[in-house]
Design a protein around this motif. Structure first.
Motif, PDB file in Angstrom:
ATOM      1  N   GLU A  94       0.846  -1.201   0.000  1.00 19.68           N
ATOM      2  CA  GLU A  94       0.000   0.000   0.000  1.00 19.68           C
ATOM      3  C   GLU A  94       0.880   1.249   0.000  1.00 19.68           C
ATOM      4  OE1 GLU A  94      -2.487  -0.261   3.400  1.00 19.68           O
ATOM      5  OE2 GLU A  94      -3.849  -1.733   2.523  1.00 19.68           O
ATOM      6  N   ARG A  95       1.939   1.198   0.750  1.00 20.52           N
ATOM      7  CA  ARG A  95       2.866   2.332   0.804  1.00 20.52           C
ATOM      8  C   ARG A  95       3.566   2.519  -0.530  1.00 20.52           C
ATOM      9  NH1 ARG A  95       8.171   1.835   3.243  1.00 20.52           N
ATOM     10  NH2 ARG A  95       9.141   3.877   3.517  1.00 20.52           N
ATOM     11  N   ARG A  96       3.936   1.411  -1.160  1.00 19.12           N
ATOM     12  CA  ARG A  96       4.640   1.502  -2.444  1.00 19.12           C
ATOM     13  C   ARG A  96       3.744   2.083  -3.534  1.00 19.12           C
ATOM     14  NH1 ARG A  96       6.949  -3.592  -6.060  1.00 19.12           N
ATOM     15  NH2 ARG A  96       7.529  -2.342  -7.868  1.00 19.12           N
ATOM     16  N   TYR A  97       2.475   1.683  -3.565  1.00 23.46           N
ATOM     17  CA  TYR A  97       1.579   2.105  -4.632  1.00 23.46           C
ATOM     18  C   TYR A  97       0.898   3.443  -4.352  1.00 23.46           C
ATOM     19  CZ  TYR A  97       2.192  -2.630  -6.405  1.00 23.46           C
ATOM     20  OH  TYR A  97       2.725  -3.792  -6.902  1.00 23.46           O
ATOM     21  N   GLY A  98       1.285   4.101  -3.272  1.00 24.15           N
ATOM     22  CA  GLY A  98       0.787   5.436  -3.021  1.00 24.15           C
ATOM     23  C   GLY A  98      -0.517   5.523  -2.257  1.00 24.15           C
ATOM     24  N   VAL A  99      -1.045   4.379  -1.786  1.00 23.02           N
ATOM     25  CA  VAL A  99      -2.291   4.397  -1.029  1.00 23.02           C
ATOM     26  C   VAL A  99      -2.112   5.168   0.274  1.00 23.02           C
ATOM     27  CG1 VAL A  99      -4.019   2.975   0.134  1.00 23.02           C
ATOM     28  CG2 VAL A  99      -3.065   2.239  -2.059  1.00 23.02           C
ATOM     29  N   LEU A 100      -1.019   4.887   0.965  1.00 20.99           N
ATOM     30  CA  LEU A 100      -0.784   5.556   2.241  1.00 20.99           C
ATOM     31  C   LEU A 100      -0.476   7.046   2.045  1.00 20.99           C
ATOM     32  CD1 LEU A 100       1.313   2.914   4.216  1.00 20.99           C
ATOM     33  CD2 LEU A 100      -1.156   3.226   4.114  1.00 20.99           C
ATOM     34  N   LYS A 101       0.136   7.379   0.923  1.00 17.83           N
ATOM     35  CA  LYS A 101       0.415   8.784   0.632  1.00 17.83           C
ATOM     36  C   LYS A 101      -0.880   9.581   0.537  1.00 17.83           C
ATOM     37  CE  LYS A 101       2.712  11.736  -2.785  1.00 17.83           C
ATOM     38  NZ  LYS A 101       3.487  11.741  -4.056  1.00 17.83           N
ATOM     39  N   ARG A 102      -1.894   8.978  -0.052  1.00 19.73           N
ATOM     40  CA  ARG A 102      -3.190   9.648  -0.160  1.00 19.73           C
ATOM     41  C   ARG A 102      -3.872   9.735   1.209  1.00 19.73           C
ATOM     42  NH1 ARG A 102      -1.870   7.409  -4.827  1.00 19.73           N
ATOM     43  NH2 ARG A 102      -2.499   8.411  -6.781  1.00 19.73           N
ATOM     44  N   THR A 171       8.970   1.340   7.226  1.00 17.75           N
ATOM     45  CA  THR A 171      10.371   1.763   7.161  1.00 17.75           C
ATOM     46  C   THR A 171      11.158   1.085   6.044  1.00 17.75           C
ATOM     47  OG1 THR A 171      10.924   0.104   8.859  1.00 17.75           O
ATOM     48  CG2 THR A 171      10.497   2.351   9.617  1.00 17.75           C
ATOM     49  N   LEU A 172      10.729  -0.093   5.606  1.00 17.87           N
ATOM     50  CA  LEU A 172      11.436  -0.820   4.553  1.00 17.87           C
ATOM     51  C   LEU A 172      10.701  -0.708   3.221  1.00 17.87           C
ATOM     52  CD1 LEU A 172      12.308  -4.161   6.427  1.00 17.87           C
ATOM     53  CD2 LEU A 172      13.716  -2.100   6.217  1.00 17.87           C
ATOM     54  N   LYS A 173      11.405  -0.978   2.126  1.00 13.91           N
ATOM     55  CA  LYS A 173      10.758  -1.062   0.828  1.00 13.91           C
ATOM     56  C   LYS A 173       9.845  -2.280   0.785  1.00 13.91           C
ATOM     57  CE  LYS A 173      14.346   1.317  -1.825  1.00 13.91           C
ATOM     58  NZ  LYS A 173      15.293   1.221  -2.975  1.00 13.91           N
ATOM     59  N   ALA A 174       8.864  -2.251  -0.120  1.00 15.34           N
ATOM     60  CA  ALA A 174       7.860  -3.315  -0.171  1.00 15.34           C
ATOM     61  C   ALA A 174       8.501  -4.679  -0.414  1.00 15.34           C
ATOM     62  CB  ALA A 174       6.834  -3.008  -1.259  1.00 15.34           C
ATOM     63  N   GLU A 175       9.465  -4.750  -1.341  1.00 15.93           N
ATOM     64  CA  GLU A 175      10.106  -6.037  -1.635  1.00 15.93           C
ATOM     65  C   GLU A 175      10.893  -6.553  -0.439  1.00 15.93           C
ATOM     66  OE1 GLU A 175       9.269  -3.861  -5.340  1.00 15.93           O
ATOM     67  OE2 GLU A 175      10.301  -3.341  -3.460  1.00 15.93           O
ATOM     68  N   ALA A 176      11.556  -5.639   0.268  1.00 15.98           N
ATOM     69  CA  ALA A 176      12.296  -6.040   1.465  1.00 15.98           C
ATOM     70  C   ALA A 176      11.342  -6.498   2.562  1.00 15.98           C
ATOM     71  CB  ALA A 176      13.148  -4.875   1.966  1.00 15.98           C
ATOM     72  N   THR A 177      10.204  -5.815   2.684  1.00 14.65           N
ATOM     73  CA  THR A 177       9.198  -6.220   3.669  1.00 14.65           C
ATOM     74  C   THR A 177       8.663  -7.606   3.352  1.00 14.65           C
ATOM     75  OG1 THR A 177       8.544  -3.928   4.073  1.00 14.65           O
ATOM     76  CG2 THR A 177       6.960  -5.641   4.663  1.00 14.65           C
ATOM     77  N   LEU A 178       8.378  -7.872   2.083  1.00 14.10           N
ATOM     78  CA  LEU A 178       7.875  -9.189   1.673  1.00 14.10           C
ATOM     79  C   LEU A 178       8.844 -10.295   2.065  1.00 14.10           C
ATOM     80  CD1 LEU A 178       5.869 -10.977   0.050  1.00 14.10           C
ATOM     81  CD2 LEU A 178       7.181 -10.389  -2.001  1.00 14.10           C
ATOM     82  N   ALA A 179      10.121 -10.098   1.751  1.00 10.29           N
ATOM     83  CA  ALA A 179      11.124 -11.118   2.059  1.00 10.29           C
ATOM     84  C   ALA A 179      11.332 -11.252   3.564  1.00 10.29           C
ATOM     85  CB  ALA A 179      12.439 -10.761   1.369  1.00 10.29           C
ATOM     86  N   ALA A 180      11.473 -10.118   4.258  1.00 10.73           N
ATOM     87  CA  ALA A 180      11.762 -10.159   5.685  1.00 10.73           C
ATOM     88  C   ALA A 180      10.596 -10.727   6.485  1.00 10.73           C
ATOM     89  CB  ALA A 180      12.103  -8.755   6.188  1.00 10.73           C
TER      90      ALA A 180
END
Length: 257
Positions: A94-102, A171-180
């Motif tokens: 959501e953060r990556r695709y701008g949902v949280l920004k809105r 705090t992390l990028k979406a891909e890093a969050t997915l892996a972590a």
């Protein structure tokens, strides 16, 4: 228009509680529509419960019925998968695709968003617990203990994992969050006392593992539901500390974009 310069409805933000309820309802609908997330939060814990209760694959290191040992641990795993892993991944994207920004430009404060997401997690967990309890009872589970103790453990466990998941997603990028998030899920599944007793680990390692939130949650639930113990104050204290630290850090460091 009722009088000169007065308009209805009155402009301005809705009451904070109404905004949180509306956001929580939206988060719940989105959560239930996500097939991959439902697989993680519902299907996997159910399969683990059935598999390890009926097939002698893993030595739990526990005496008595296997399902009596596994059921509390799988309930803790359900909380972990929903409040931490699933929420971290969903919020990260959501953060990556701008949902949280809105959402950031709306009147909903950052802590209000976190409260709404945690409420949505609690609704999902109720359904998980009902399903897993039904499966465990069908497998011969005989739970004991005080329902209040169980409720407090689940609520504090949800708060702890929700805070940690939101901290990671914010705090992390979406891909890093997915892996972590998936890596942490697998590590805690093995080393968190979910399907293998912590007594199987060396003393020094066990002392450290017992301080993890998943260990406190699974151990506390097992003490209450299997052994009929009283209020598990030590486990509740560990979960409370993780909840305060996780939610506090998420509220402080969470980035909308």
């Amino acid at each position: 228009m009722t009088a000169t310069g007065t308009f209805l409805p009155k402009p301005g933000a809705a009451p904070l509680t109404r905004m949180i309820r509306a956001q929580a309802a939206l988060e719940t609908r989105m959560l239930l529509r996500n097939g991959e997330q439902l697989l993680l939060t519902v299907v996997i814990p159910s399969l683990l419960l059935v598999l390890f209760s009926t097939v002698d694959i893993v030595d739990t290191g526990a005496d008595g019925s296997t399902v009596d040992f596994l059921a509390p641990g799988v309930l803790a795993l359900a909380v972990l998968s929903t409040a931490f892993t699933g929420q971290a991944i969903a919020t990260g994207f959501e953060r990556r695709y701008g949902v949280l920004k809105r959402l950031a430009v709306s009147p909903l404060p950052r802590w209000g968003l976190m409260a709404a997401k945690t409420c949505a997690v609690l609704v999902t967990e109720v359904m998980q617990i009902v399903l897993l309890t039904a499966i465990a009872l069908a497998l011969g589970w005989s739970p004991h203990g005080d329902p209040l103790s169980v409720a407090l453990l689940l609520i504090l466990g949800t708060a702890a994992f929700s805070g940690l998941g939101l901290l990671m997603a914010g705090t992390l990028k979406a891909e890093a969050t997915l892996a972590a998030a998936n890596l942490v899920f697998l590590l805690l599944l093995v080393a968190g006392g979910v399907i293998v007793s912590l007594d199987k680990f060396p003393g020094a390692a066990r002392s450290v593992l017992e301080l993890l939130p998943i260990s406190a949650l699974s151990g506390g639930l097992r003490d209450v539901l299997r052994d009929g113990a009283g209020m598990p104050w030590r486990d509740l204290g560990i979960l409370a500390v993780w909840a305060v630290l996780g939610l506090g850090a998420a509220a402080r460091f969470f980035r909308w974009e």
